[in-house]
Design a protein around this motif. Structure first.
Motif, PDB file in Angstrom:
ATOM      1  N   PHE A 250      54.149  13.604   1.174  1.00 53.67           N
ATOM      2  CA  PHE A 250      53.038  13.318   2.078  1.00 53.67           C
ATOM      3  C   PHE A 250      51.679  13.772   1.554  1.00 53.67           C
ATOM      4  O   PHE A 250      50.642  13.248   1.979  1.00 53.67           O
ATOM      5  CB  PHE A 250      53.288  13.887   3.488  1.00 53.67           C
ATOM      6  CG  PHE A 250      53.244  15.379   3.633  1.00 53.67           C
ATOM      7  CD1 PHE A 250      52.029  16.071   3.646  1.00 53.67           C
ATOM      8  CD2 PHE A 250      54.408  16.111   3.820  1.00 53.67           C
ATOM      9  CE1 PHE A 250      51.982  17.441   3.822  1.00 53.67           C
ATOM     10  CE2 PHE A 250      54.374  17.476   3.994  1.00 53.67           C
ATOM     11  CZ  PHE A 250      53.163  18.154   3.995  1.00 53.67           C
ATOM     12  N   CYS A 251      51.649  14.722   0.619  1.00 50.43           N
ATOM     13  CA  CYS A 251      50.358  15.180   0.093  1.00 50.43           C
ATOM     14  C   CYS A 251      49.602  14.063  -0.625  1.00 50.43           C
ATOM     15  O   CYS A 251      48.365  14.048  -0.640  1.00 50.43           O
ATOM     16  CB  CYS A 251      50.549  16.348  -0.856  1.00 50.43           C
ATOM     17  SG  CYS A 251      51.025  17.896  -0.041  1.00 50.43           S
ATOM     18  N   VAL A 252      50.344  13.147  -1.239  1.00 54.79           N
ATOM     19  CA  VAL A 252      49.700  12.029  -1.925  1.00 54.79           C
ATOM     20  C   VAL A 252      48.800  11.272  -0.953  1.00 54.79           C
ATOM     21  O   VAL A 252      47.667  10.886  -1.282  1.00 54.79           O
ATOM     22  CB  VAL A 252      50.753  11.086  -2.533  1.00 54.79           C
ATOM     23  CG1 VAL A 252      50.086   9.858  -3.118  1.00 54.79           C
ATOM     24  CG2 VAL A 252      51.565  11.810  -3.585  1.00 54.79           C
ATOM     25  N   THR A 253      49.304  11.090   0.266  1.00 58.90           N
ATOM     26  CA  THR A 253      48.531  10.367   1.284  1.00 58.90           C
ATOM     27  C   THR A 253      47.387  11.208   1.822  1.00 58.90           C
ATOM     28  O   THR A 253      46.222  10.784   1.827  1.00 58.90           O
ATOM     29  CB  THR A 253      49.451   9.953   2.446  1.00 58.90           C
ATOM     30  OG1 THR A 253      50.459   9.074   1.955  1.00 58.90           O
ATOM     31  CG2 THR A 253      48.660   9.253   3.544  1.00 58.90           C
ATOM     32  N   THR A 254      47.700  12.410   2.275  1.00 58.50           N
ATOM     33  CA  THR A 254      46.701  13.185   3.009  1.00 58.50           C
ATOM     34  C   THR A 254      45.598  13.763   2.119  1.00 58.50           C
ATOM     35  O   THR A 254      44.430  13.777   2.512  1.00 58.50           O
ATOM     36  CB  THR A 254      47.379  14.328   3.791  1.00 58.50           C
ATOM     37  OG1 THR A 254      48.091  15.180   2.874  1.00 58.50           O
ATOM     38  CG2 THR A 254      48.364  13.775   4.797  1.00 58.50           C
ATOM     39  N   VAL A 255      45.962  14.217   0.927  1.00 64.91           N
ATOM     40  CA  VAL A 255      44.927  14.700   0.014  1.00 64.91           C
ATOM     41  C   VAL A 255      44.032  13.551  -0.422  1.00 64.91           C
ATOM     42  O   VAL A 255      42.819  13.709  -0.595  1.00 64.91           O
ATOM     43  CB  VAL A 255      45.560  15.419  -1.198  1.00 64.91           C
ATOM     44  CG1 VAL A 255      44.494  15.780  -2.228  1.00 64.91           C
ATOM     45  CG2 VAL A 255      46.291  16.678  -0.747  1.00 64.91           C
ATOM     46  N   GLY A 256      44.632  12.385  -0.574  1.00 59.47           N
ATOM     47  CA  GLY A 256      43.832  11.210  -0.901  1.00 59.47           C
ATOM     48  C   GLY A 256      42.818  10.884   0.177  1.00 59.47           C
ATOM     49  O   GLY A 256      41.704  10.426  -0.112  1.00 59.47           O
TER      50      GLY A 256
END
Length: 278
Positions: A250-256
């Protein structure tokens, strides 16, 4: 025999004492980190909005050593000694305030008239409040905010500010909730606190101008992250948490998106897994 000092001598003695206190205090203040003073709203510089690490803890013994810039804490459980330790380390402190519900164990539960108590809420034994009754709710909610300020918090995150999405026992409309939440944001500012919106995703587009930051639970799991972009676009931080899944996913989405993200347990104890910063 008592010796009575002349008025001029008394004034001189008081002036010397005050001067001695200033001599002692000025070096001490000069050595301290420049943190937000108690009762002053927390600043959220837009240039830093994508670079905060945060911690959300409302159960268990508070771990003040967690490497985080922002701490979201319970105002009743958290002591002034704990907030003093965190403030001395230049941590930003956010106070979680339940504005739309009350439980019998709340210290101020008796201040909410029976007529504003609705159906069962999210928390065990909690009851939704009739957010249309600002006149009845404002005095107690203002004191909840004052408790935060008195303990050294500079910001408040409004929990249960979405009664219109639930069977609260009252015919609360979308517009009723908007009015209530905007009143709360103004109330927070009047008490020198920075207001933050917790969840209430359907109203983010309308409320982002009124609030300084957002706190969100599980926007990835619920497919709602894009709806939080009005905060990001305005240079305001979004503090996000997921309770399931892997940070590698999920970090790929939220950090993006520019969120400050972490994985937590639903108990919201000290444990956390953070996402890397941009």
């Amino acid at each position: 025999m008592r010796i009575r000092l002349r008025p001029r001598a008394v004034r001189l003695r008081r002036a010397l004492a005050a001067g001695a206190v200033l001599v002692l205090l000025v070096p001490a203040y000069g050595c301290r980190v420049d943190v937000t003073a108690p009762g002053a709203p927390t600043p959220w510089p837009p240039a830093s909005a994508r670079h905060w690490q945060w911690q959300w803890q409302v159960t268990g013994r508070l771990d003040t050593d967690v490497d985080a810039d922002v701490f979201l804490l319970d105002p009743v459980r958290t002591t002034t000694a704990e907030t003093s330790v965190l403030r001395a380390r230049d941590r930003r402190l956010v106070c979680q305030v339940y504005v739309g519900s009350v439980v019998p164990d709340d210290p101020d539960a008796s201040r909410f008239p029976a007529g504003v108590l609705g159906a069962a809420g999210r928390r065990p034994q909690s009851r939704w409040l009739d957010v249309r009754r600002w006149d009845a709710l404002e005095p107690a909610l203002a004191d909840r905010f004052r408790l935060c300020r008195g303990k050294g918090f500079g910001a408040v995150a409004l929990a249960d500010a979405d009664a219109y999405l639930h069977r609260s026992g009252f015919p609360v409309s979308f517009d009723d909730q908007l009015l209530f939440n905007r009143r709360l944001a103004r109330l927070a500012r009047s008490l020198s606190l920075s207001p933050g919106l917790m969840n209430d995703v359907p109203q983010v587009a309308a409320l982002a101008p009124d609030f300084d930051f957002a706190v969100n639970e599980e926007c990835v799991r619920l497919g709602q992250c894009a709806k939080l972009l009005p905060f990001v676009d305005a240079g305001k931080p979004v503090f996000h948490v997921e309770y399931t899944g892997s940070t590698a996913d999920f970090c790929v989405t939220t950090v993006g998106y520019g969120f400050a993200s972490a994985r937590k347990q639903r108990t919201l104890d000290a444990w956390r897994e953070t996402c890397p910063l941009l």
